[in-house]
Design an enzyme around this catalytic site. Structure first.
Site, PDB file in Angstrom:
ATOM      1  N   SER A  71       5.519   8.025  -2.343  1.00  0.00           N
ATOM      2  CA  SER A  71       5.354   6.600  -2.053  1.00  0.00           C
ATOM      3  C   SER A  71       6.676   5.907  -1.755  1.00  0.00           C
ATOM      4  O   SER A  71       6.705   4.707  -1.498  1.00  0.00           O
ATOM      5  CB  SER A  71       4.666   5.906  -3.236  1.00  0.00           C
ATOM      6  OG  SER A  71       5.500   5.935  -4.381  1.00  0.00           O
ATOM      7  N   THR A 208       5.540   2.141  -5.932  1.00  0.00           N
ATOM      8  CA  THR A 208       6.852   1.613  -5.579  1.00  0.00           C
ATOM      9  C   THR A 208       7.807   1.956  -6.711  1.00  0.00           C
ATOM     10  O   THR A 208       7.401   1.973  -7.864  1.00  0.00           O
ATOM     11  CB  THR A 208       6.789   0.066  -5.441  1.00  0.00           C
ATOM     12  OG1 THR A 208       5.895  -0.279  -4.387  1.00  0.00           O
ATOM     13  CG2 THR A 208       8.143  -0.535  -5.155  1.00  0.00           C
ATOM     14  N   THR A 226      10.205   1.232  -1.171  1.00  0.00           N
ATOM     15  CA  THR A 226       8.857   1.750  -0.985  1.00  0.00           C
ATOM     16  C   THR A 226       8.614   2.040   0.487  1.00  0.00           C
ATOM     17  O   THR A 226       9.278   1.470   1.357  1.00  0.00           O
ATOM     18  CB  THR A 226       7.814   0.740  -1.491  1.00  0.00           C
ATOM     19  OG1 THR A 226       6.494   1.279  -1.336  1.00  0.00           O
ATOM     20  CG2 THR A 226       7.900  -0.572  -0.736  1.00  0.00           C
ATOM     21  N   ARG A 236       2.816  -4.238   8.938  1.00  0.00           N
ATOM     22  CA  ARG A 236       2.573  -4.807   7.612  1.00  0.00           C
ATOM     23  C   ARG A 236       3.806  -4.696   6.721  1.00  0.00           C
ATOM     24  O   ARG A 236       4.491  -3.694   6.691  1.00  0.00           O
ATOM     25  CB  ARG A 236       1.408  -4.073   6.957  1.00  0.00           C
ATOM     26  CG  ARG A 236       1.053  -4.568   5.548  1.00  0.00           C
ATOM     27  CD  ARG A 236       1.644  -3.706   4.460  1.00  0.00           C
ATOM     28  NE  ARG A 236       1.141  -4.060   3.127  1.00  0.00           N
ATOM     29  CZ  ARG A 236       1.581  -3.511   1.994  1.00  0.00           C
ATOM     30  NH1 ARG A 236       2.524  -2.596   2.028  1.00  0.00           N
ATOM     31  NH2 ARG A 236       1.067  -3.892   0.836  1.00  0.00           N
ATOM     32  N   THR A 259       4.776  -3.090  -9.171  1.00  0.00           N
ATOM     33  CA  THR A 259       4.159  -2.100  -8.302  1.00  0.00           C
ATOM     34  C   THR A 259       2.660  -2.356  -8.278  1.00  0.00           C
ATOM     35  O   THR A 259       2.110  -2.958  -9.200  1.00  0.00           O
ATOM     36  CB  THR A 259       4.450  -0.670  -8.810  1.00  0.00           C
ATOM     37  OG1 THR A 259       3.895   0.286  -7.908  1.00  0.00           O
ATOM     38  CG2 THR A 259       3.874  -0.439 -10.196  1.00  0.00           C
ATOM     39  N   GLY A 260       2.005  -1.901  -7.206  1.00  0.00           N
ATOM     40  CA  GLY A 260       0.557  -2.088  -7.141  1.00  0.00           C
ATOM     41  C   GLY A 260       0.105  -2.618  -5.805  1.00  0.00           C
ATOM     42  O   GLY A 260       0.709  -2.331  -4.763  1.00  0.00           O
ATOM     43  N   ASP A 261      -0.960  -3.401  -5.828  1.00  0.00           N
ATOM     44  CA  ASP A 261      -1.535  -3.963  -4.606  1.00  0.00           C
ATOM     45  C   ASP A 261      -0.666  -5.111  -4.104  1.00  0.00           C
ATOM     46  O   ASP A 261      -0.888  -6.283  -4.414  1.00  0.00           O
ATOM     47  CB  ASP A 261      -2.959  -4.459  -4.881  1.00  0.00           C
ATOM     48  CG  ASP A 261      -3.920  -3.314  -5.184  1.00  0.00           C
ATOM     49  OD1 ASP A 261      -3.654  -2.195  -4.735  1.00  0.00           O
ATOM     50  OD2 ASP A 261      -4.934  -3.551  -5.862  1.00  0.00           O
ATOM     51  N   GLY A 262       0.329  -4.748  -3.293  1.00  0.00           N
ATOM     52  CA  GLY A 262       1.362  -5.698  -2.912  1.00  0.00           C
ATOM     53  C   GLY A 262       0.868  -6.897  -2.138  1.00  0.00           C
ATOM     54  O   GLY A 262       1.403  -7.999  -2.289  1.00  0.00           O
TER      55      GLY A 262
END
Length: 358
Positions: A71, A208, A226, A236, A259-262
């Site tokens: 990632s 990330t 990331t 994007r 980190t996660g659903d940016g």
């Protein structure tokens, strides 16, 4: 005798910080392969000439070079065109200045380019091909970020009708087609309009590395690197290179990495919020839980992870939608330790918001 306990004091009572092992100190999102970055950054701080900024750059670049779990760095998270682009930021906790790059193409050293933005411009964020041009003008080499394995993966994705993807409100149906897509007419006054803007959870998750370092002198820095969301729409940019979302640091208070659903997380600037929570007296773990809870109120089905450390090295984390982990090493520790953070559940969120009577 009855008394009311506020939400903030409830957090402080129930969510104590993990004790600091001492300085210097490094902490970052995720364990496993990400601990190589923790170790590299921490060991660099043993050298008298290494700054907090140096340590963050060294740690994040370690992940960029070895790809951590895929990632971060080259060869991972291709977009719809099968290209890997990189996002990164690095922030100085003394000046509050950050250098950021987004959608960086054909350059492997994203965190190093971000540092050049910080140190050699008065800007904060450079993006796309012109960020690449800036990198080349500063001596960075062009490189192909696509690997043979990535090319095979892209071919398989297309054979499966480009599933999953991030398209909504388009024709043909993005659940059965690779496009090209055309947006359908929308009515923003319709009762179902907002419902159509919420992700359905079918997209792939993405990780990330976000890192915070504290020098033995107490100076702090933070950074993020990331390659973004797999199968993203070309162009994007996620939360990684957004100051206050992917990471944030104020050397007077502390720092945060996310980190996660940016695409969801950047709407809330969770790392800025978490550091401000520290400023208001919350423990690091309470500060992290509060930041995640604010996102969950609007988007309960996503995946989120926040790690927070105060200026003394006390630390904590919070997550939802997955079991989040973070790694740290400080003081005289002989090895990096990994902390597992269970997901913040609906029951716990409700409990945190309850005003108790005693």
């Amino acid at each position: 005798m009855k008394r009311t306990v506020t939400i903030m004091s409830l957090f402080a009572l129930r969510v104590a910080a993990q004790a600091s092992p001492g300085l210097p100190f490094v902490i970052n999102t995720w364990g496993g392969p990400f601990t190589a970055a923790t170790d590299a950054a921490y060991l660099s701080l043993q050298r008298p000439t290494t700054s907090a900024l140096d340590a963050v750059e060294i740690g994040c670049s370690t992940c960029e070079k070895n790809q951590c779990d895929g990632s971060v760095g080259f060869g991972g998270s291709p977009d719809e065109d099968c290209e890997t682009t990189l996002d990164a930021m690095i922030m100085d906790g003394t000046t509050m200045k950050s250098g950021n790059v987004a959608g960086l193409r054909r350059i492997k050293d994203a965190i190093a380019v971000a540092r050049h933005v910080l140190e050699y411009t008065t800007h904060t964020l450079l993006a796309g091909d012109l960020a690449t041009q800036f990198a080349v003008s500063n001596g960075f080499a062009l490189s192909n970020l696509t690997t043979t394995e990535q090319t095979k993966r892209c071919a398989a994705w297309r054979e499966e009708h480009c599933q999953p993807n991030y398209r909504i409100n388009v024709s043909p149906d993005p659940k059965t087609s690779c496009g090209p897509y055309t947006g359908v007419a929308l009515n923003s006054s319709s009762p179902v309009y907002q419902r159509g803007l919420i992700p359905d959870g079918s997209q792939t998750s993405h990780d990330t590395i976000s890192m915070i370092s504290i020098h033995s002198s107490g100076t702090m820095a933070a950074g993020t690197s990331t390659n973004g969301a797999t199968w993203k729409v070309p162009g994007r940019v996620g939360d990684g290179p957004i100051t206050g979302s992917g990471s944030y640091v104020d050397g007077d208070v502390g720092g945060c990495g996310a980190t996660g659903d940016g695409d969801i997380m950047m709407r809330f600037l969770p790392c800025y919020q978490a550091v401000e929570n520290l400023r208001q007296g919350m423990s690091p773990k309470a500060a992290a839980e509060d930041a995640v809870k604010r996102i969950l109120r609007k988007y309960p089905d996503g995946s989120y992870g926040i790690v927070v450390v105060d200026k003394d090295g006390q630390h904590g984390g919070a997550g939802a939608g997955w079991t989040f982990t973070y790694a740290f090493r400080g003081g005289n520790m002989n090895a990096t330790e990994v902390v597992s953070v269970p997901p913040l559940t609906e029951a716990r969120r409700s409990e945190s918001e309850t005003v108790m009577q005693a």
